[in-house]
Write an enzyme that holds these catalytic residues in place. Structure first.
Site, PDB file in Angstrom:
ATOM      1  N   ARG A  50      -2.164   2.842 -13.501  1.00 10.22           N
ATOM      2  CA  ARG A  50      -2.549   1.737 -14.628  1.00 10.22           C
ATOM      3  C   ARG A  50      -3.720   2.054 -15.248  1.00 10.22           C
ATOM      4  NH1 ARG A  50      -1.629  -3.704 -11.563  1.00 10.22           N
ATOM      5  NH2 ARG A  50      -2.391  -2.559  -9.811  1.00 10.22           N
ATOM      6  N   HIS A 241       8.558   6.616  12.598  1.00 11.58           N
ATOM      7  CA  HIS A 241       8.310   7.901  12.834  1.00 11.58           C
ATOM      8  C   HIS A 241       8.595   8.110  14.289  1.00 11.58           C
ATOM      9  CE1 HIS A 241       5.614   8.547   9.627  1.00 11.58           C
ATOM     10  NE2 HIS A 241       4.415   7.513  10.085  1.00 11.58           N
TER      11      HIS A 241
END
EC number: 1.1.1.49
Length: 485
Positions: A50, A241
Site C-alpha cells: 500500500r 511446524h
C-alpha cells in the site's frame, strides 16, 4: 528436489512487499538464487504494497534490508545491480478490487510468462486476493499461488479458505508453505531414515522408547502481539511446524520420492494420531505463559505486558503434549511435542530415545539416543555408551557427531526460503502441504483447543529464561523420562 538448471520465465508478485517476510527472507533468497544463476533471465520480481513509494525508494529499502540479512562475503555489488534491475514496485491495496484491474493493465499479456503470486500477507487477505485475481483475469491455468501459514485458525476456517482458494486455483497450483520443511536437516531426516539400512530396522516401537520434538525460542512475540494473542502456541506452532516434523519422523517410506507419494504418507500419520479430547486434554497437555525474567543477562517483561497483548490474556506461549500414533509401527510409543517462547535457549531438535538393552550388564545407565538438531546448528548425533579409559568398566556417553556445516564447509548453506522458492518455480510441491494435510492437522488440534476452553485449563506461569512450566516435566517424569535439554 535439487535442480541445476534455470527456472521457468516468470513474474514473481509478492503481496506484502514492504513487510518483514518479503524484505528479510524472500528478497535475500531470490538474490541468492539469482547470484547462483538459478533464475531464468526473464524472471521479474514485483513487490506489491500500500505504501506509495517510487521504485527507486523501494530499491533503497530492499538493498538496506538485504545487506543486513546477507553475509558480507555473499553480497556482491555488481550482482545486486543486475538483480535489482529485475525488481519493481507497484503500489496497491490488496483489499480493493479496482487496484487489481490496474495491476492487470500494468502486467499486460503473459506472453509465455508464468505468474507466481506470493501472499506474504495476513491470512484474512488470502481469499479476497484470490478472488480479485480471478476477477481481473490474472488467475490463469499456469499461475501459481503461495500461501504462508497459518491456513485458518480452526478446521472450519481452514476448510473455508481451502474451498475458496480451490474455486480459483487447482490444487496443483497451490503451494502452502511451512519454512521448517525447507531446512537442510529436516530433509536430511528423510535421507537418514530411508537411505540407511542401519536405522530402518530399529525405527519402530519394539526398539524406540519415545520421541521428543522441541522447538524452543528465546524471543518473545516481538511485533506480532496482535496476531499472537489471538493464536497462541497451539495454533501458531503445534498445528503446523511440530506436526510436520512428527510426520517426517513417523511416516512410512513412500513408494517413490515424489510429491503426492510423500504427502500421502504424511496424511496417513495425521489421521492415525489418537484424538486428545475431554479429560485427556488435562492429562496429556500442558499450556504455559511466560512471566518476567532474564534472558542473556537482560530483563524481559511478562507476556501480558508485551505490545498489543491484552493485560488479562490467557493465551499460551508454551505448550507440551503427549501424542500417540495408532498404527503398527508406532503403537505404544509416546511422541512428546514441546514449543515455547522466552525459553532458556533457542533450539529446535528431534530426539529418538531407544529402549535399553534387555539386560544391563554394566552400571552407569544407558543413553542410546539419536539427536537431530535443526537450529541453531544443524547436526546429527548418535549418543552411545562407551568405556571410559582406565581401570574398571566405567561407562560414559559419547556422541558420534555429524556437524553438517563442517562436513560441507566448502558449500554455502541454503536458507529454507531459497529451497522452497526454487521448488515453487520448478513446480515441485513435495515440501508443501496439501489441502487434506492441513485439514487433517486441524482436525486433531481443534479438540485440544476446545478441551482447554471447556475445562478452563489456564496457562501455567513460567519465568522467561526457563524451560517452561514445571508441569511440563511431569508429562515425562510420571513415566520415568525427562526432556532432553
Amino acid at each position: 528436489m535439487e535442480s541445476g538448471g534455470l527456472t521457468i520465465p516468470c513474474d514473481i508478485l509478492v503481496f506484502g512487499g514492504t513487510g518483514d517476510l518479503a524484505l528479510h527472507k524472500l528478497l535475500p533468497a531470490l538474490y541468492h538464487l539469482f547470484r547462483e544463476a538459478r533464475l531464468n533471465p526473464a524472471v521479474r520480481v514485483i513487490a506489491l504494497a500500500r505504501r506509495n513509494l517510487p521504485r527507486i525508494d523501494y530499491l533503497k529499502l530492499a538493498e538496506r534490508h538485504c545487506r543486513a540479512q546477507i553475509a558480507r562475503s555473499d553480497f556482491d555489488e555488481e550482482v545486486w545491480q543486475r538483480f535489482s534491475a529485475r525488481v519493481d514496485y507497484f503500489p496497491m491495496d490488496a483489499s480493493q478490487s479496482a487496484d487489481f484491474g490496474r495491476l492487470a493493465r500494468y502486467l499486460g499479456e503473459p506472453g509465455g510468462l508464468t505468474r507466481i503470486f506470493y501472499l506474504a500477507t495476513a491470512p484474512n487477505l488470502f481469499v479476497p486476493i484470490a478472488n480479485h485475481l480471478r476477477i481481473a483475469g490474472l488467475a490463469d491455468t499456469e499461475a501459481r499461488i503461495v500461501l504462508e501459514k497459518p491456513i485458518g485458525h480452526s478446521l472450519e476456517s481452514a476448510t473455508a479458505i481451502n474451498e475458496a482458494i480451490g474455486t480459483v486455483f487447482e490444487e496443483r497450483q497451490v503451494f502452502r508453505i511451512d519454512h521448517y520443511l525447507g531446512k537442510e536437516t529436516v530433509q536430511n531426516l528423510m535421507a537418514l531414515r530411508f537411505a540407511n539400512a542401519l536405522l530402518e530396522p530399529v525405527w519402530r516401537n519394539n526398539q524406540v522408547d519415545h520421541v521428543q520434538i522441541s522447538v524452543c525460542e528465546t524471543l518473545g512475540v516481538e511485533n506480532r502481539g496482535a496476531y499472537y494473542d489471538r493464536a497462541g502456541a497451539i495454533r501458531d506452532m503445534l498445528q503446523n511446524h511440530l506436526l510436520q516434523l512428527l510426520c517426517l519422523v513417523a511416516m512410512e517410506p513412500p513408494a517413490q520420492f515424489e510429491a503426492e507419494a510423500v504427502r500421502d504418507e504424511k496424511v496417513k500419520i495425521l489421521r492415525a494420531l489418537k484424538p486428545i479430547t475431554g479429560q485427556d486434554v488435562q492429562d496429556k497437555t500442558v499450556r504455559g505463559q511466560y512471566g518476567a525474567g532474564r534472558i542473556g543477562g537482560q530483563e524481559v517483561p511478562a507476556y501480558y505486558f508485551e505490545k498489543d497483548v491484552d493485560n488479562d490474556s490467557d493465551t499460551e506461549t508454551f505448550v507440551a503434549i503427549e501424542a500417540h500414533i495408532d498404527n503398527w509401527r508406532w503403537a505404544g510409543v509416546p511422541f512428546y511435542l514441546r514449543t515455547g517462547k522466552r525459553m532458556a535457549r533457542r533450539a529446535s531438535q528431534i530426539v529418538i530415545q531407544f529402549k535399553p538393552v534387555p539386560h544391563e550388564l554394566f552400571s552407569g545407565g544407558q543413553v542410546n539416543q539419536l539427536l537431530i538438531q535443526l537450529q541453531p546448528d544443524e547436526r546429527i548425533s548418535l549418543r552411545m555408551m562407551t568405556k571410559s579409559p582406565g581401570k574398571g568398566m566405567r561407562l560414559e556417553p559419547v556422541d558420534l557427531d555429524l556437524n553438517l556445516a563442517q562436513v560441507f564447509s566448502q558449500t554455502r548453506r541454503w536458507e529454507a526460503y531459497e529451497r522452497l522458492l526454487l521448488d515453487v518455480l520448478e513446480g515441485d510441491s513435495t515440501l508443501f502441504m496439501r489441502r487434506d494435510e492441513v485439514e487433517a492437522a486441524w482436525a486433531w488440534v481443534d479438540p485440544i483447543i476446545k478441551g482447554c476452553e471447556e475445562h478452563f485449563q489456564a496457562p501455567r506461569p513460567y519465568p522467561a529464561g526457563s524451560f517452561g512450566p514445571e508441569q511440563a516435566n511431569s508429562l515425562l517424569a510420571r513415566h520415568g523420562r525427562h526432556w532432553h535439554g
